[in-house]
Write an enzyme that holds these catalytic residues in place. Structure first.
Site, PDB file in Angstrom:
ATOM      1  NE  ARG A  62      -3.154   0.150   3.167  1.00 34.16           N
ATOM      2  CZ  ARG A  62      -2.712   0.085   4.563  1.00 34.16           C
ATOM      3  NH1 ARG A  62      -2.001   1.139   5.117  1.00 34.16           N
ATOM      4  NH2 ARG A  62      -3.038  -0.987   5.115  1.00 34.16           N
ATOM      5  CE1 TYR A 117     -16.655  14.795 -12.728  1.00 35.11           C
ATOM      6  CE2 TYR A 117     -15.933  13.953 -10.685  1.00 35.11           C
ATOM      7  CZ  TYR A 117     -16.410  13.742 -11.905  1.00 35.11           C
ATOM      8  OH  TYR A 117     -16.727  12.415 -12.447  1.00 35.11           O
ATOM      9  CG  ASP A 189     -10.457  18.743 -10.867  1.00 32.97           C
ATOM     10  OD1 ASP A 189      -9.569  18.387 -11.862  1.00 32.97           O
ATOM     11  OD2 ASP A 189     -11.402  18.138 -10.594  1.00 32.97           O
ATOM     12  CE  LYS A 214     -12.671  11.920 -16.566  1.00 33.42           C
ATOM     13  NZ  LYS A 214     -12.773  13.076 -15.844  1.00 33.42           N
TER      14      LYS A 214
HETATM   15  C1  LIG Z   1     -13.625  12.837 -14.365  1.00 32.85           C
HETATM   16  C2  LIG Z   1     -13.393  14.004 -13.452  1.00 32.85           C
HETATM   17  C3  LIG Z   1     -12.941  13.814 -12.160  1.00 32.85           C
HETATM   18  C4  LIG Z   1     -13.143  12.487 -11.525  1.00 32.85           C
HETATM   19  O1  LIG Z   1     -12.266  11.526 -12.067  1.00 32.85           O
HETATM   20  P1  LIG Z   1     -12.676   9.894 -11.801  1.00 32.85           P
HETATM   21  O2  LIG Z   1     -11.426   9.231 -12.271  1.00 32.85           O
HETATM   22  O3  LIG Z   1     -13.640   9.553 -12.754  1.00 32.85           O
HETATM   23  O4  LIG Z   1     -13.277   9.616 -10.294  1.00 32.85           O
HETATM   24  C5  LIG Z   1     -12.753  14.981 -11.271  1.00 32.85           C
HETATM   25  N1  LIG Z   1     -12.649  15.980 -11.953  1.00 32.85           N
HETATM   26  C6  LIG Z   1     -12.974  16.200 -13.203  1.00 32.85           C
HETATM   27  C7  LIG Z   1     -12.522  17.675 -13.562  1.00 32.85           C
HETATM   28  C8  LIG Z   1     -13.092  15.206 -14.061  1.00 32.85           C
HETATM   29  O5  LIG Z   1     -13.562  15.514 -15.377  1.00 32.85           O
END
Ligand SMILES: *Cc1c(COP(=O)(O)O)cnc(C)c1O
Length: 397
Positions: A62, A117, A189, A214
């Site tokens: 971990r 988000y 973010d 992403k």
């Molecule tokens: C998709 C997304 C997230 C969350 O990511 P996951 O891996 O799906 O939990 C957070 N912030 C933004 C801006 C996103 O587009």
């Protein structure tokens, strides 16, 4: 080459080169370019003395493996000299929740941009509220005016640049200056731009979070998140990652590392194709407005130009007023644009959205149906032809 040491502030290499060279230790890998995928929980200690002292390069699955370390080195190298460490999380949302739990405690107050988000909002309204942390949402265009929203117990400001769905651009340096004067930390973010196009830690952000699901993964095949922090915030982030038991799965870590190696060429193409498509859509009679900060007439353009070195392939459009069935007929007719959540993979996506149900500090009234588009790596003329046919269906419906 041996780059088992994280790069230092003197590292003269450009970001594209660092993405390729960082986190590689050819000798340890018996000559192979890439590290193996370490699947591991137990790490064996050679002697009782080593065990008592927790001595050894790795202690427990971990807490890290050679694969996670390689990925962390690339991430640190990409974030730049302000980055003191990167925590790895099983999803982007887990990275955000881990960052927020690291900065706030019962009785605290956090400021969150209204275009965050949606699951970030759900976390604040749900779990943070339940644990006694109050959230106030703010207009992402507030700039230094955010000072008026601070309370004595405000611990953190969360921004997203540009924000989800509607792509408004906050002035992060202005917001960070106010936050730091009030003793609060700034969380960003940074999923849309990645640290390749937005070095948020160099612009006053203390904790920069990404949904690695992403663009880092880039192939729609992993769930992954990263939490990068400066020297000020890293101790509490590292402690919280450990307390919560946050870690990412070995195969996803490996695929994230693999994705980092080609991030610069993929993003450059997403930037090019995204912008070309945005300009093409501006000329379409079916489109009222294109929400893309790299367009010269976008309200967020000056900030994008000042703070970012590129754009990714995600933006939105406001269509001319038409019933939803016209939009649905258009979406059903598209052959190359798929419908689905997430983005950042090689494939193009189109999805309808409506922020009016959950924005609270700003009013969302775009004046027509809205679509979010992700422009993938297909040939741009094929993508235009697909949308062209889609608009014919939209007009006929
Ligand atoms: C998709 C997304 C997230 C969350 O990511 P996951 O891996 O799906 O939990 C957070 N912030 C933004 C801006 C996103 O587009």
């Amino acid at each position: 080459m041996d780059s088992s040491q994280p790069p230092t502030t003197q590292d003269p290499l450009q970001a594209e080169t660092r993405l390729v060279t960082a986190g590689r230790d050819t000798k340890a890998q018996k000559g192979f370019v890439n590290p193996p995928v370490f699947h591991g929980s137990t790490v064996l200690y050679p002697t009782a003395a080593d065990l008592h002292a927790h001595r050894g390069e790795f202690q427990y699955g971990r807490h890290g493996t050679p694969t996670t370390r390689a990925l962390q080195e690339v991430l640190v190298a990409l974030e730049g000299p302000q980055c003191a460490g990167v925590g790895l999380a099983p999803s982007g949302l887990a990275a955000i929740s881990t960052a927020l739990l690291a900065v706030a405690k019962a009785g605290d107050h956090v400021l969150v941009c209204d275009n965050a988000y949606r699951p970030t909002r759900n976390f604040c309204n749900g779990l943070l509220a339940r644990y006694g942390v109050e959230t106030t949402y703010f207009d992402p265009l507030i700039g230094a005016g955010i000072a008026a929203l601070f309370k004595p117990n405000t611990r953190a400001v969360l921004v997203e640049a540009p924000g989800s769905q509607s792509f408004e651009m906050p002035d992060i340096p202005a917001i960070a200056a106010v936050a730091h004067a009030r003793g609060a930390l700034v969380i960003d973010d940074n999923t849309w731009a990645t640290p390749l196009y937005h070095r948020s830690l160099e612009q006053g952000v203390d904790i920069s979070v990404q949904a690695g699901t992403k663009y880092i993964g880039g192939h729609s095949d992993i769930m992954f998140g990263t939490i990068s922090a400066n020297a000020n915030a890293w101790p509490i982030v590292a402690e919280n990652v450990r307390l919560l038991g946050v870690c990412a799965g070995p195969d996803d870590v490996y695929l994230a590392l693999r994705g980092m190696r080609t991030l610069s060429v993929r993003l450059a193409q997403h930037h090019r194709s995204g912008l070309e498509m945005a300009r093409w859509l501006q000329q379409r009679p079916e489109v009222q407005r294109v929400l893309h900060p790299a367009l010269e007439n976008d309200p967020g353009h000056a900030i994008w130009k000042r703070d970012f070195t590129g754009a990714s392939g995600l933006f939105s459009i406001v269509l001319q007023p038409k019933p939803q069935r016209a939009v649905d007929a258009m979406l059903d007719s598209l052959k190359l644009f798929g419908m689905g959540f997430s983005w950042g993979g090689f494939e193009s996506l189109a999805i309808p959205f409506d922020c009016s149900a959950y924005r609270t500090a700003t009013a969302w009234a775009p004046g027509g149906p809205t679509l979010r588009l992700h422009i993938g790596l297909e040939n741009i003329e094929d993508l235009k032809a697909d949308l062209d046919c889609g608009f014919a269906v939209f007009n006929a419906a």
